[in-house]
Design an enzyme around this catalytic site. Structure first.
Site, PDB file in Angstrom:
ATOM      1  N   ASP A  70      -1.175  -5.359  -1.267  1.00 41.31           N
ATOM      2  CA  ASP A  70      -1.765  -5.330  -2.597  1.00 41.31           C
ATOM      3  C   ASP A  70      -1.757  -6.746  -3.147  1.00 41.31           C
ATOM      4  OD1 ASP A  70      -2.274  -2.588  -2.735  1.00 41.31           O
ATOM      5  OD2 ASP A  70      -0.307  -2.132  -3.571  1.00 41.31           O
TER       6      ASP A  70
ATOM      7  N   ASP B 201      -8.263   0.225  -3.023  1.00 41.96           N
ATOM      8  CA  ASP B 201      -7.948   1.102  -4.151  1.00 41.96           C
ATOM      9  C   ASP B 201      -9.134   1.193  -5.114  1.00 41.96           C
ATOM     10  OD1 ASP B 201      -5.383   1.372  -3.063  1.00 41.96           O
ATOM     11  OD2 ASP B 201      -4.577  -0.253  -4.285  1.00 41.96           O
TER      12      ASP B 201
END
Length: 169
Positions: free
Chosen positions: A131, A145
């Site tokens: 991330d 995402d």
């Protein structure tokens, strides 16, 4: 093009194959873009640096769980297995439903599937998902995402605004 092919409609089978290919190819392209950006983020940010872009920072983090780090304490192989089963079901749905989907729902299915596959492949090393979009007020996330969230929204929107076929009564 011959005179016979001008104005000729594709067969339903050819149209179904094309719609399935659009979803699968779209998903593959989006997954590849996500994985490339994750590799770039790791290469650039692995020394702990962060880039401040105002409301969001680019900062490397790893998520061993799923959305919002749910399941982060589970064995990586449990998370991998469960997400693999979910992706297999999503793949089945996308392939079987693509011929009857609108363009909007096909785009949603491709984005949802592409994001899910991107995170799944990234997760296979057991280290978690890369991330890099960090806001400080929302959990850190990545491009996959965004694809999953936008894809789910497009699927829902496409199904809500699509009118059911009229009957001949």
């Amino acid at each position: 093009m011959s005179a016979q092919t001008i104005g000729r409609q594709d067969s339903p089978a050819a149209t179904a194959r094309r719609s399935r290919a659009v979803v699968l190819l779209g998903a593959a392209v989006l997954a590849a873009a996500d994985l490339a950006l994750k590799a770039l983020a790791e290469a650039i940010l692995s020394n702990g640096t962060a880039t401040d872009l105002g409301p969001i920072n680019i900062k490397l983090l790893y998520n061993r769980g799923v959305a919002f780090s749910f399941g982060a304490d589970l064995s990586p192989w449990v998370v991998i297995t469960v997400t693999g089963v979910i992706i297999a079901a999503l793949l089945w749905y996308a392939v079987t439903s693509a011929p009857s989907m609108t363009g909007l729902t096909r785009a949603g299915a491709a984005a949802l599937l592409g994001g899910a596959v991107g995170n799944f492949v990234d997760r296979l090393d057991g280290q978690g998902v890369v991330d890099y979009f960090h806001s400080g007020w929302f959990p850190t996330f990545n491009l996959a995402d965004v694809f999953v969230t936008a894809g789910a929204a497009l699927l829902v929107l496409g199904n809500v605004i699509t009118r059911p076929p009229r009957t001949g009564h």
